[in-house]
Design an enzyme around this catalytic site. Structure first.
Site, mmCIF file in Angstrom:
data_model
loop_
_atom_site.group_PDB
_atom_site.id
_atom_site.type_symbol
_atom_site.label_atom_id
_atom_site.label_comp_id
_atom_site.label_asym_id
_atom_site.label_seq_id
_atom_site.Cartn_x
_atom_site.Cartn_y
_atom_site.Cartn_z
ATOM 1 N N GLU A 237 -3.660 8.464 10.341
ATOM 2 C CA GLU A 237 -4.386 7.781 11.409
ATOM 3 C C GLU A 237 -4.198 6.274 11.291
ATOM 4 O O GLU A 237 -3.804 5.612 12.235
ATOM 5 C CB GLU A 237 -5.869 8.132 11.348
ATOM 6 C CG GLU A 237 -6.668 7.538 12.500
ATOM 7 C CD GLU A 237 -8.106 8.006 12.545
ATOM 8 O OE1 GLU A 237 -8.905 7.355 13.246
ATOM 9 O OE2 GLU A 237 -8.444 9.005 11.889
ATOM 10 N N ARG A 315 -20.047 8.130 9.639
ATOM 11 C CA ARG A 315 -20.113 9.563 9.951
ATOM 12 C C ARG A 315 -20.782 10.342 8.822
ATOM 13 O O ARG A 315 -21.413 11.381 9.064
ATOM 14 C CB ARG A 315 -18.726 10.144 10.254
ATOM 15 C CG ARG A 315 -18.809 11.562 10.804
ATOM 16 C CD ARG A 315 -17.477 12.087 11.277
ATOM 17 N NE ARG A 315 -17.164 11.762 12.650
ATOM 18 C CZ ARG A 315 -17.477 12.527 13.696
ATOM 19 N NH1 ARG A 315 -18.179 13.634 13.524
ATOM 20 N NH2 ARG A 315 -17.109 12.171 14.903
ATOM 21 N N GLU A 717 -11.811 19.965 12.763
ATOM 22 C CA GLU A 717 -12.522 19.561 11.552
ATOM 23 C C GLU A 717 -13.683 20.457 11.134
ATOM 24 O O GLU A 717 -13.862 20.710 9.939
ATOM 25 C CB GLU A 717 -13.044 18.123 11.730
ATOM 26 C CG GLU A 717 -11.946 17.101 11.818
ATOM 27 C CD GLU A 717 -12.482 15.719 12.183
ATOM 28 O OE1 GLU A 717 -12.554 14.872 11.279
ATOM 29 O OE2 GLU A 717 -12.854 15.508 13.355
#
Length: 761
Positions: A237, A315, A717
């Site tokens: 990413e 997160r 995920e």
């Protein structure tokens, strides 16, 4: 957005299967290169923290076949690749901050020559103190960013009212991405100072933007193209960016094509992993096992630069209470700066680390109270309209539904009885069972990243070309996109081509991450295709003088009022061309509803949540400390899966990756910051012998969610977190052998730890 008129075909097989099987799929190292293409190798630091006193490149430069060696002084723009914070140089200058930090790029006629040249470079450092753990960093006040905290209710006053209060600590280690295709890129100089880069990246726009910044060029001079990745898992990413920037810099400097493909050992040494977390917790319960208060402090080992650590830490807070409603929560995370390679995104993006802590707290509470962990889990499952600690109110909640479905369909109580009977008759081999519920939010938590575009061309012969920002990395997103277009136009899938992901065709894109790729790009594609379909239908309306509602396309023919006409798909396109109707459409989709205010740490960050429950059974050999998994049985919330075959593959793959993180995969660094688990001989990943004997996945029966593409929920995920259950299944088997075993929450649970734990050592 209009609904698709006919039900979507939910069974197209993965369109890459054929070329994968034959070894014909194209990756960066397979790209046809220009004649004279040069090869690059990175010279990196073998010191985790120190001042660069001197580097002697003379012998390397004298080696025949070496073209040049580029360093920070050769950067025409900014020597900076940091995304969230500008704290990471492309090439180190003056000081190094982790073992493996790039210092220079060697460009030679062949890779072999470049590697030989690297061995001739002599670097001299003044070594400085090295920090390798998050606790060390916190003690020294070494942080990437300020701590963040999510709060709900009043934990301090509530703990005083709890019947039971337990405190403890946990540790979850990092995890190596180990994608099949290592990091790499190929840069080709074009005319007028333009550069084209083929990159193995999940974030083409990030590569484009950073390359332009380092080269001192506007973004339109840089074209990024991605056909597919040989795996990413989050490791590409942000961390695919430096290698692409380096070859672009070399191509600009030499006006020649340059390729850089990292060897596996270089990749392992230079790149970041899943973040290790060191955490402490306090949990308070009532006599009826309701969790009344939960307080957790999470120390994230970010490594030497920010990378994506602040977003990952955020997160972790979002998922700190997993599938449970806790009315009083205080969760705090510190992003700690250490002298390790900058840790980065990994499937789950911080969520698994947070979930592991609360599951550890529940396991400890259950052990001390003498009850089953599942009794506490079941008593606290999230219900409709309850509030998360970050302010979002839960809707369309499937936590209890998935739990009860798994409990009933997999006969949980009978399974426990069989295990108890086995254990009573087996003195050396013991079995353990654990239940693992999951609740995972779907969206980028940075609201502005939740958007995508799709560009659709219908060609004169009726074939269709589709460009989006979606990067195919094995998750099957290209198949799902093809499926959408083929169904909207009601044509054979062979008429549809999914183009490579290219910043010239589709610009300003978010990365393929956060399990949102199919949702965002798929919804943009639906919009584009529906707009084109309406134009085509209007041609028929004008010709037949009928209402548009009576016109439909079925199996490449036009139907009016249910009757087949003489107009084929190809003829319809010919008519559109004759009438100068636009057969190209560009659509933009931005997720509605979502928002989050970081100044208040409250909002509605997720479009929806994915739910599920896994029942994991393990068998432990209590003489050797080895273990195997008898079964993992899952009820998973797919919504209305648009491709059950692909989605099942994602669940199974994520599960095994999660089990690996929790049991086998142990990242190890020496005190001086050198990676010790630097080869597949010292870093174990699950193989055919370590996967469960039986994996059964049943879809949860739901109506789906309109915020998901065609009500088909994200699946990349969430299933990884089922692997956490493997850790606790092993612990429960250990406790069956040794009732005095003191439960520890230090993952991964390797056989060595099992053996020591069985005998309280």
């Amino acid at each position: 957005m209009k609904k698709i008129s006919k039900p979507i075909d939910r069974g197209i097989r993965n369109i890459d299967s054929y070329t994968h099987l034959r070894g014909e799929s194209i990756y960066v190292d397979d790209v046809n290169v220009r004649e004279g293409t040069l090869n690059a190798v990175v010279f990196d630091s073998n010191c985790a923290h120190g001042k660069i006193k001197n580097i002697d490149y003379s012998k390397a430069l004298d080696l025949a076949g070496v073209i040049c060696i580029l360093t920070a002084k050769d950067v025409p723009g900014e020597n900076q690749i940091g995304g969230i914070f500008p704290d990471e140089p492309l090439f180190a200058e003056g000081e190094v901050h982790f073992w493996g930090q790039p210092i220079a790029l060697i460009i030679a006629e062949t890779k072999t020559i470049a590697k030989k040249a690297r061995r001739l470079i002599v670097a001299d450092y003044e070594e400085l103190p090295v920090i390798t753990t998050a606790k060390q960093a916190k003690d020294k006040g070494s942080f990437i960013s300020a701590p963040r905290s999510f709060n709900l209710g009043d934990v301090d006053s509530t703990f005083a009212k709890c019947d039971y209060v337990f405190e403890g600590e946990s540790f979850s280690n990092g995890q190596e991405h180990l994608y099949i295709e290592t990091q790499g890129a190929y840069a080709e100089p074009l005319e007028n100072g333009n550069i084209r880069i083929v990159s193995s990246t999940q974030g083409p726009t990030a590569v484009q933007k950073t390359t332009a910044q380092v080269l001192g060029l506007p973004m339109h001079k840089i074209e990024i193209d991605v056909t597919r990745l040989g795996g990413g898992f989050g490791g590409k990413e942000d961390q695919a960016t430096p290698w692409a920037v380096m070859v672009a810099l070399a191509a600009q400097h030499l006006n020649q094509s340059v390729k850089l493909i990292l060897d596996r050992h270089d990749d392992l040494r230079m790149t970041g992993k899943r973040h290790p977390y060191e955490s402490t917790y306090k949990i308070g319960l009532s006599k009826d096992l309701k969790i009344l208060a939960y307080e957790v402090e999470l120390l994230q080992n970010a490594g030497a630069a920010a990378d994506l650590s602040p977003a990952i830490a955020e997160r972790t807070l979002f998922h700190a209470t997993n599938s449970y409603y806790v009315p009083n929560v205080k969760s705090t995370v510190y992003s700690c700066k250490t002298n390790l390679p900058p840790n980065t995104a990994f499937r789950g993006f911080g969520g698994p680390q947070g979930m592991f802590v609360i599951e550890s707290a529940i396991a400890q509470a259950a052990s001390e109270l003498g009850v089953l962990p599942s009794a506490i889990q079941e008593a606290n499952l999230l219900e409709e309209n309850q509030e998360f600690s970050y302010g979002q109110v839960a809707t369309k909640v499937e936590a209890k539904n998935s739990w009860m479905s798994a409990k009933e369909k997999f006969q949980l109580e009978q399974a426990r009885e069989k295990i108890n009977e086995f254990n009573s008759n087996s003195p050396v081999t013991k079995k353990g069972l654990a239940v693992m519920p999951i609740t995972f939010g779907i969206s980028f938590t940075n609201t502005q990243m939740n958007h995508a575009r799709a560009l659709v061309h219908i060609y004169q012969d009726g074939s269709i070309g589709i460009s989006t920002a979606a990067v195919e990395m094995g998750q099957g997103v290209n198949t799902k996109l093809l499926q959408i277009a083929a169904d909207i136009f009601s044509v054979n899938g062979r008429k549809v081509k999914i183009e490579s992901t290219n910043t010239t065709r589709v610009a300003n894109t978010s990365p393929s991450a956060a399990s949102s790729t199919a949702d965002l790009n798929g919804k943009a594609l639906v919009m584009a295709c529906e707009n084109l379909l309406n134009r085509l239908k209007n041609i028929v309306v004008q010709e037949y003088k009928v209402d548009e509602k009576t016109v439909e396309l079925k199996n490449e023919w036009v139907y009016v009022e249910g009757e087949k006409t003489e107009i084929t798909w190809e003829q319809l396109i010919f008519k559109a061309m004759a009438q100068r109707v636009a057969l190209t459409e560009n659509a933009h989709y931005a997720t509605p509803i979502i928002h989050f205010d970081k100044s208040k740490e409250k909002g509605h960050p997720f479009a929806y949540h994915v739910y599920g429950t896994a029942i994991v059974t393990a068998t432990v050999d209590c003489l050797r400390g080895t273990y195997e998994f008898d079964s993992v049985k899952i009820v998973h919330d797919y919504g209305k899966s648009m491709n059950p075959g692909i989605d099942l593959g994602q669940v199974e793959g994520a599960l095994i990756q999660g089990i690996g993180w929790m049991t086998l995969e142990e990242i190890s660094y020496a005190d001086n910051g050198r990676l010790l688990s630097n080869a597949l001989s010292t870093y174990k990943v699950p193989d055919i012998y370590s996967v469960p004997k039986e994996v059964e996945v049943l879809p949860l029966e739901t109506d789906g969610n309109d915020m998901a593409i065609l009500k088909s929920k994200a699946v990349g995920e969430p299933p990884l977190m089922y692997g956490i259950g493997a850790y606790f299944a092993i612990q429960n088997a250990m406790k069956a052998f040794n009732p005095n075993y003191e439960m520890k929450f230090h993952a991964p649970m390797t056989p060595e730890k099992v053996l020591l734990g069985l005998y309280n050592r």
